[in-house]
Scaffold this motif. Structure first.
Motif, PDB file in Angstrom:
ATOM      1  N   ARG A 138       1.331  -1.459   0.223  1.00 37.38           N
ATOM      2  CA  ARG A 138       0.059   0.360   0.158  1.00 37.38           C
ATOM      3  C   ARG A 138       1.122   1.118   0.008  1.00 37.38           C
ATOM      4  NH1 ARG A 138      -4.572   2.026   4.221  1.00 37.38           N
ATOM      5  NH2 ARG A 138      -4.584   3.714   3.624  1.00 37.38           N
TER       6      ARG A 138
ATOM      7  N   GLU B 260       2.431   1.362  -3.614  1.00 37.91           N
ATOM      8  CA  GLU B 260       0.510   2.082  -4.330  1.00 37.91           C
ATOM      9  C   GLU B 260       0.344   3.610  -4.295  1.00 37.91           C
ATOM     10  OE1 GLU B 260      -1.299  -1.650  -4.772  1.00 37.91           O
ATOM     11  OE2 GLU B 260      -2.513  -0.404  -3.381  1.00 37.91           O
TER      12      GLU B 260
ATOM     13  N   ARG C  77       0.438   7.083  -6.423  1.00 35.54           N
ATOM     14  CA  ARG C  77      -0.867   7.797  -6.798  1.00 35.54           C
ATOM     15  C   ARG C  77      -0.437   8.941  -6.671  1.00 35.54           C
ATOM     16  NH1 ARG C  77      -3.282   3.191  -4.567  1.00 35.54           N
ATOM     17  NH2 ARG C  77      -3.571   4.459  -2.149  1.00 35.54           N
TER      18      ARG C  77
ATOM     19  N   GLU D  53      -4.981   5.048 -10.171  1.00 34.85           N
ATOM     20  CA  GLU D  53      -5.248   4.355  -9.475  1.00 34.85           C
ATOM     21  C   GLU D  53      -3.896   3.569  -9.715  1.00 34.85           C
ATOM     22  OE1 GLU D  53      -5.383   2.861  -6.516  1.00 34.85           O
ATOM     23  OE2 GLU D  53      -7.523   3.604  -6.999  1.00 34.85           O
ATOM     24  N   CYS D  54      -3.014   2.313  -9.150  1.00 33.70           N
ATOM     25  CA  CYS D  54      -2.662   1.085  -9.394  1.00 33.70           C
ATOM     26  C   CYS D  54      -2.274   1.037  -8.036  1.00 33.70           C
ATOM     27  CB  CYS D  54      -0.954   2.001  -9.100  1.00 33.70           C
ATOM     28  SG  CYS D  54      -0.515   2.454  -7.839  1.00 33.70           S
ATOM     29  N   VAL D  55      -1.869  -0.848  -9.138  1.00 33.33           N
ATOM     30  CA  VAL D  55      -1.969  -2.220  -7.976  1.00 33.33           C
ATOM     31  C   VAL D  55      -0.646  -2.625  -8.270  1.00 33.33           C
ATOM     32  CG1 VAL D  55      -3.300  -4.522  -7.434  1.00 33.33           C
ATOM     33  CG2 VAL D  55      -4.588  -2.114  -8.332  1.00 33.33           C
ATOM     34  N   VAL D  56      -0.021  -2.846  -6.921  1.00 39.37           N
ATOM     35  CA  VAL D  56       1.238  -3.552  -7.257  1.00 39.37           C
ATOM     36  C   VAL D  56       1.858  -4.967  -6.872  1.00 39.37           C
ATOM     37  CG1 VAL D  56       3.803  -3.149  -6.373  1.00 39.37           C
ATOM     38  CG2 VAL D  56       2.706  -1.294  -6.325  1.00 39.37           C
TER      39      VAL D  56
ATOM     40  N   ALA E 164       4.095  -2.922 -11.090  1.00 42.99           N
ATOM     41  CA  ALA E 164       2.683  -1.756 -11.159  1.00 42.99           C
ATOM     42  C   ALA E 164       1.923  -1.901 -11.911  1.00 42.99           C
ATOM     43  CB  ALA E 164       3.342  -0.454 -10.142  1.00 42.99           C
TER      44      ALA E 164
ATOM     45  N   ARG F  32      -8.288  -6.460  -7.364  1.00 43.52           N
ATOM     46  CA  ARG F  32      -7.289  -7.279  -7.402  1.00 43.52           C
ATOM     47  C   ARG F  32      -7.148  -8.280  -8.548  1.00 43.52           C
ATOM     48  NH1 ARG F  32      -2.733  -4.768  -3.767  1.00 43.52           N
ATOM     49  NH2 ARG F  32      -3.962  -2.907  -2.931  1.00 43.52           N
TER      50      ARG F  32
END
Length: 506
Positions: free
Chosen positions: A402, A405, A409, A416-419, A429, A485
């Motif tokens: 988090r 991320e 951001r 938005e992003c998710v690792v 990412a 996710r």
């Protein structure tokens, strides 16, 4: 004993002065709260004539509209249970009624089959001429359910909770203590009314005498300037979009131009902005605070309702605020949070896969959140991330994604992003760009900046750009605008695994 908000709403009075307004694209209508309560009382009598009684479940599957509110209030008067159903998650029909034990289903979609009615029928029933036999208002005990509350989980059949009257009362009393909503306030609601907490603000208006404006996500921006609210209820993604809109409208006009653009969008009466459901970036919090529109983060789950909230006089940006009365936050040895409530939302799921209730709920309504956090010396709660989102590298080090991320951001180029962690060796990412044309240079620059801020093990090796972004429509966001996710991983698995693709920091 403190008066029950739910029982006061169910009784239909005495209704405080105030107005409810419904603003949709191209349409707007208003009525007094007293008239709203009167029509809900009539609708309750008409529903009773259709056989709806205490404990019956009635589904509502429709976009935000006056009929949605009328149905919910009428069902409260009957002692019935409102099942708020999101249209994109369910198909109306006899199978849905049987699956969730619904007496009736009101929908703005196809209304075919026994027990399925168009939501517009609720308005016609409330206005049908002729005498209606009055229905005495129901009285809810603290442990009795008022709503069937569905989760916004990312996969599989949505879990459901039978949410208790006591949990609603406890949350609304805590909010009123913090924010003192009252005459002169107008609370702006645009998230789906199928989410129980959005209906809290209708109950609050009826009890505490403020106005409320109900819109939809699609109409939110034009409705804001028309409504001129004092309070806006939204998720972080909405405020990120508002920030982008404001800075785009301001152009090179400087701070005065930004402030003017913010007033054009939000009106000139905002006293605070409410957010939760997902973390807001520090840059967005600072942006609105600098405009004199403090953005207060909070924390809660469907299973717990509100747990902590920043508010005037107790605000620490980056935290989710102090724990509200009636909640106790507990930590295990790894910092994973559990919540104990004086008035639990529920003690188990009403509908869930086998074993799910046991994994989430402990004795006496204790809820295992799966979130990792801490309380600071002043009692503010800080959330570090999800325990499930911790990745373990091949060297044994555990990393919470988090903070990474949130750092990405904070770039204007990243919405938005998710690792993800690939083969326990490298972090990748997946980035949803903030503009229609991705600013790849800015994204690469942010990756390089992350390398300077975080430890070597926390370096992001590359970014995969999701050109079409994450949205509810493409299935990559939940209804509360949280990234899904698993779906994002599945959608971009090939690009994540390809070591030569994507954007790499130089």
């Amino acid at each position: 004993m403190t008066e029950s908000v739910i029982n006061r709403v169910a009784a239909g009075g005495p209704v405080a002065e105030g107005t409810i307004r419904f603003v949709r694209l191209g349409r707007s209508e208003s009525l007094s709260l007293a008239e709203l309560a009167r029509r809900a009382e009539v609708l309750a009598a008409r529903l009773a004539e259709l056989g709806v009684g205490r404990g019956d479940r009635v589904g509502v599957m429709a976009a935000n509209c006056p009929e949605w509110v009328l149905l919910d209030l009428a069902l409260l008067r009957l002692g019935a249970v409102t099942a708020g159903l999101e249209p994109h998650k369910f198909e109306p029909g006899p199978r849905l009624l049987a699956e969730y034990g619904l007496k009736l289903l009101f929908t703005d979609g196809p209304a075919d089959g026994p027990g399925v009615l168009p939501v517009s029928e609720a308005g016609r029933l409330a206005d049908r001429p002729g005498p209606a036999r009055p229905v005495p208002p129901a009285h809810y005990g603290p442990a009795e359910p008022t709503a069937l509350k569905f989760t916004s989980g990312s996969t599989g059949r949505p879990k459901a909770l039978a949410a208790t009257a006591g949990s609603v009362d406890s949350s609304l009393r805590a909010v009123q203590q913090m924010f003192a909503h009252g005459p002169g306030d107008d609370l702006f609601v645009f998230l789906p009314l199928s989410l129980l907490q959005q209906r809290y603000w209708i109950y609050s208006a009826l009890c505490f005498g403020h106005d409320v404006t109900v819109s939809t996500y699609e109409a939110a921006f034009p409705a804001l300037s028309q409504a001129r609210p004092t309070v806006v209820m939204g998720v972080p993604a909405f405020y990120e979009a508002a920030r982008t809109h404001i800075t785009g409208q301001a152009g090179d006009a400087g701070p005065k131009g930004v402030a003017a653009a913010a007033r054009r969008l939000f009106g000139d009466r905002v006293r605070y902005l409410w957010t939760g459901s997902a973390p807001a970036s520090r840059s967005t919090l600072d942006f609105f605070d600098g405009l004199g529109m403090p953005l207060y983060e909070g924390y809660g789950l469907n299973e717990t309702c509100i747990v902590a909230k920043n508010h005037p006089g107790a605000h620490r940006p980056g935290s989710v605020g102090r724990v509200v009365p009636g909640k106790e936050v507990l930590f295990d040895e790894d910092g994973v949070i559990s919540i104990r409530s004086t008035r639990p939302v529920a003690y188990r799921y009403a509908y869930a896969p086998p074993g799910e209730s046991e994994r989430t709920f402990g004795p006496d309504g204790l809820v295992r959140t799966g979130d990792v956090g801490r309380l600071d010396e002043d009692g503010f709660l800080w959330i570090a991330g999800r325990a499930d989102d911790a990745v373990v590298l091949d060297n044994g080090r555990k990393i919470l994604v988090r903070p990474l991320e949130e750092f990405l951001r904070n770039s204007p180029a990243v919405e938005e992003c998710v690792v993800f962690c690939v083969h326990q060796t490298r972090l990748v990412a997946v980035v949803a760009p903030s503009g229609e044309v991705p600013d790849e240079r800015a994204i690469v620059r942010r990756l390089a900046e992350a390398r300077e801020v975080f430890a070597d093990d926390e370096r992001i090796s590359k970014a995969v750009v999701a050109a079409d972004g994450f949205s509810i429509a493409n299935g990559l966001l939940t209804s509360q605008f949280k990234p899904r996710r698993r779906r994002i991983l599945a959608a971009f698995q090939a690009e994540i695994d390809d070591p030569s693709g994507g954007l790499h920091a130089t």
